[in-house]
Design a protein around this motif. Structure first.
Motif, PDB file in Angstrom:
ATOM      1  N   GLY A  27       0.846  -1.187   0.000  1.00 19.13           N
ATOM      2  CA  GLY A  27       0.000   0.000   0.000  1.00 19.13           C
ATOM      3  C   GLY A  27       0.876   1.229   0.000  1.00 19.13           C
ATOM      4  N   ARG A  47      -4.026  -1.696   3.149  1.00 23.62           N
ATOM      5  CA  ARG A  47      -3.487  -1.357   4.471  1.00 23.62           C
ATOM      6  C   ARG A  47      -3.019  -2.593   5.229  1.00 23.62           C
ATOM      7  NH1 ARG A  47      -7.021   0.670   8.099  1.00 23.62           N
ATOM      8  NH2 ARG A  47      -8.955   0.272   6.969  1.00 23.62           N
ATOM      9  N   ASP A  48      -3.395  -3.787   4.744  1.00 22.00           N
ATOM     10  CA  ASP A  48      -3.068  -5.016   5.458  1.00 22.00           C
ATOM     11  C   ASP A  48      -2.566  -6.084   4.500  1.00 22.00           C
ATOM     12  OD1 ASP A  48      -5.716  -5.219   4.315  1.00 22.00           O
ATOM     13  OD2 ASP A  48      -5.922  -7.082   5.453  1.00 22.00           O
ATOM     14  N   GLN A  53      -8.251  -4.677   3.446  1.00 18.24           N
ATOM     15  CA  GLN A  53      -8.538  -3.278   3.761  1.00 18.24           C
ATOM     16  C   GLN A  53      -7.847  -2.377   2.741  1.00 18.24           C
ATOM     17  OE1 GLN A  53      -7.005  -2.877   7.726  1.00 18.24           O
ATOM     18  NE2 GLN A  53      -8.550  -4.215   8.635  1.00 18.24           N
ATOM     19  N   TRP A  55      -6.274   0.697   0.741  1.00 13.56           N
ATOM     20  CA  TRP A  55      -5.665   1.981   1.106  1.00 13.56           C
ATOM     21  C   TRP A  55      -6.555   3.066   0.510  1.00 13.56           C
ATOM     22  CZ3 TRP A  55      -0.289   2.407   2.946  1.00 13.56           C
ATOM     23  CH2 TRP A  55       0.132   3.735   3.147  1.00 13.56           C
ATOM     24  N   THR A  59      -6.252   7.193   4.550  1.00 14.95           N
ATOM     25  CA  THR A  59      -5.304   6.293   5.226  1.00 14.95           C
ATOM     26  C   THR A  59      -4.074   7.071   5.677  1.00 14.95           C
ATOM     27  OG1 THR A  59      -6.022   4.342   3.987  1.00 14.95           O
ATOM     28  CG2 THR A  59      -3.815   4.277   4.913  1.00 14.95           C
ATOM     29  N   VAL A  61      -0.153   6.468   7.851  1.00 15.00           N
ATOM     30  CA  VAL A  61       0.824   5.402   8.036  1.00 15.00           C
ATOM     31  C   VAL A  61       2.061   5.937   8.753  1.00 15.00           C
ATOM     32  CG1 VAL A  61       1.993   5.789   5.817  1.00 15.00           C
ATOM     33  CG2 VAL A  61       1.973   3.482   6.821  1.00 15.00           C
ATOM     34  N   ARG A 199      -7.845   3.864  10.905  1.00 18.91           N
ATOM     35  CA  ARG A 199      -7.452   4.164   9.519  1.00 18.91           C
ATOM     36  C   ARG A 199      -5.946   4.101   9.283  1.00 18.91           C
ATOM     37  NH1 ARG A 199      -6.673   9.892   8.613  1.00 18.91           N
ATOM     38  NH2 ARG A 199      -6.743  11.037  10.580  1.00 18.91           N
ATOM     39  N   ALA A 201      -2.541   2.301   8.364  1.00 17.48           N
ATOM     40  CA  ALA A 201      -2.049   1.113   7.663  1.00 17.48           C
ATOM     41  C   ALA A 201      -1.076   0.354   8.547  1.00 17.48           C
ATOM     42  CB  ALA A 201      -1.374   1.514   6.359  1.00 17.48           C
ATOM     43  N   SER A 279      -0.351  11.222   6.449  1.00 13.33           N
ATOM     44  CA  SER A 279      -0.625  10.966   5.031  1.00 13.33           C
ATOM     45  C   SER A 279       0.444  11.605   4.156  1.00 13.33           C
ATOM     46  CB  SER A 279      -1.987  11.532   4.654  1.00 13.33           C
ATOM     47  OG  SER A 279      -1.971  12.950   4.692  1.00 13.33           O
ATOM     48  N   ASN A 398       3.660   0.966   3.335  1.00 12.88           N
ATOM     49  CA  ASN A 398       3.612   0.114   4.532  1.00 12.88           C
ATOM     50  C   ASN A 398       4.339  -1.222   4.395  1.00 12.88           C
ATOM     51  OD1 ASN A 398       1.641  -0.916   2.764  1.00 12.88           O
ATOM     52  ND2 ASN A 398       0.274  -1.544   4.419  1.00 12.88           N
TER      53      ASN A 398
END
Length: 421
Positions: A27, A47-48, A53, A55, A59, A61, A199, A201, A279, A398
């Motif tokens: 992501g 995000r995972d 999930q 991005w 989002t 991080v 929210r 990541a 972000s 991420n």
């Protein structure tokens, strides 16, 4: 140079997509600004790791050491507001610092990683702020201050945070929130509120594979060159207990497992060295202010300022822009350069700037302008300001790579921004 939003999207969007298709990105997001306006904003991936999930635009991080640039800007703003020059000595504001031969150290030397406090002799936990400060006060410098520089991976944030506290009376994270983040609407936190966790990541450690920096890399000249690029044993040293590099990255100790940084209680801590969460747009917007002389879209960055007034003075912006040290880094073992709190492209190391990501290139990290400055984060995040062209850039992700400097994923995008067809 003047960028076109349409042309920028045409150039960068395919490269951004290739990061997922060819370079293993999970992501990520990118933001590019010029003249105080956001010209490009892209996000993609997940995000995972289960890819459940997506991005999304909101989002946020972990940006790792890109937080150092934010922290440095806060300290420089404090100095500006209190009319303090960076050639003043640290102990003028932090008396307990003047121990173990550190009396002559200046604010400029501290901000440019020249003070030799990269590694601590005393074992202290990164979670105990007061203990780390006490250890820094008593620490004898790793080298004579001002004679060399070396990346202060973990201690840097504590040094700038303590100075902000001593001079302004509040913690750096609070100063960031009150002075920059809230007035500008920046979705970037040093100490994340619990309500923002859904929210964020998840950050993932580099995938197992060949180390990017094997011992004695580049002992002979690369093809087509008459001399070798700078050799560095940094990654081998980093993995070896007892080496200076290993000591630097475990001083203070704790939070060395990537997974620990995903815990809400850790995200909530104001860790200035490597704990910022935000972000790409927020990070780039802040650098856009620095690239645009303290103004956004032709207006002052803050409504409280009179029209035409700069938020950061020309003198403060010069502190960020002008190189204070440029030589072999005692930690990274390749040429690096620093201004007051920010990383610069080393004049004598155009071929070595990407050496720590296992590449040999004349490519610069911060674009083509010698006035550019910024700060990357471990694993691939990257951000900078280019005052000459009024450009700001940020890339966040991420899925980490085994690199502490920017990697191909972001550098290809930077190259495309400055490409002249």
């Amino acid at each position: 140079m003047q960028l076109s939003a349409t042309e920028l999207r045409e150039r960068l969007k395919p490269l951004f997509q290739e990061n997922f298709e060819k370079f293993g990105e999970l992501g990520a997001a990118i933001s590019v600004w010029q003249n105080g306006k956001e010209l490009l904003k892209l996000h993609g991936g997940f995000r995972d790791a289960r890819r459940e999930q997506p991005w999304t635009e909101d989002t946020i991080v972990l940006i790792w050491s890109a937080t150092k640039g934010i922290g440095s800007a806060c300290l420089l703003h404090v100095l500006q507001e209190h009319k303090i020059d960076i050639e003043r000595r640290v102990w003028d504001f932090w008396p307990e610092f003047a121990q173990a031969g550190k009396e002559p150290i200046t604010l400029a030397q501290l901000l440019s990683h020249q003070v030799g406090l990269a590694a601590l002799d005393r074992k202290v936990n990164v979670l105990y702020y007061a203990s780390v400060i006490d250890a820094l006060e008593k620490q004898e410098p790793n080298w004579p201050p001002g004679t060399a520089h070396g990346y202060h991976a973990r201690t840097f944030g504590f040094l700038v945070d303590e100075l902000v506290r001593r001079i302004s009376g509040i913690k750096l994270a609070e100063y960031w929130r009150n002075t920059f983040a809230e007035p500008l609407g920046l979705d970037l936190w040093i100490g994340l509120p619990e309500k923002e966790n859904p929210r964020v990541a998840t950050m993932y450690a580099p995938k197992a594979g060949k180390q990017p920096e094997p011992k004695d890399r580049q002992s002979s000249p690369p093809v087509g060159r008459t001399r070798p690029v700078a050799s560095s044993d940094f990654y081998a040293d980093l993995a070896t207990k007892g080496t200076f590099a290993h000591k630097v990255f475990t001083s203070p100790f704790g939070l060395n497992a990537i997974s620990a940084m995903n815990k809400p209680e850790i995200r909530a801590l104001p860790i200035v060295s490597f704990g910022g969460i935000g972000s790409a747009s927020a990070l780039a917007k802040f650098y856009a202010i620095l690239a645009n002389g303290g103004r956004m879209d032709g207006r002052p960055a803050f409504a409280s300022l009179r029209r035409g007034e700069q938020f950061f003075s020309e003198k403060t912006l010069a502190w960020m822009t002008n190189t204070l040290t440029d030589r072999i880094d005692r930690v990274f073992q390749i040429p690096t350069a620093f201004s007051a709190g920010f990383m610069k492209d080393s004049r004598g190391a155009r071929e070595n700037l990407t050496a720590l990501s296992g590449q040999v290139s004349k490519r610069a990290i911060f674009g083509t302008s010698p006035s550019a400055f910024g700060h990357p984060g471990a694993g691939g995040s990257h951000a900078f300001a280019d005052p000459e062209n009024k450009i700001a850039f940020a890339y966040v992700m991420n899925q980490m790579e085994q690199s502490l400097l920017p990697t191909e994923k972001s550098l290809r995008l930077v190259d495309a921004i400055y490409r002249r067809d």
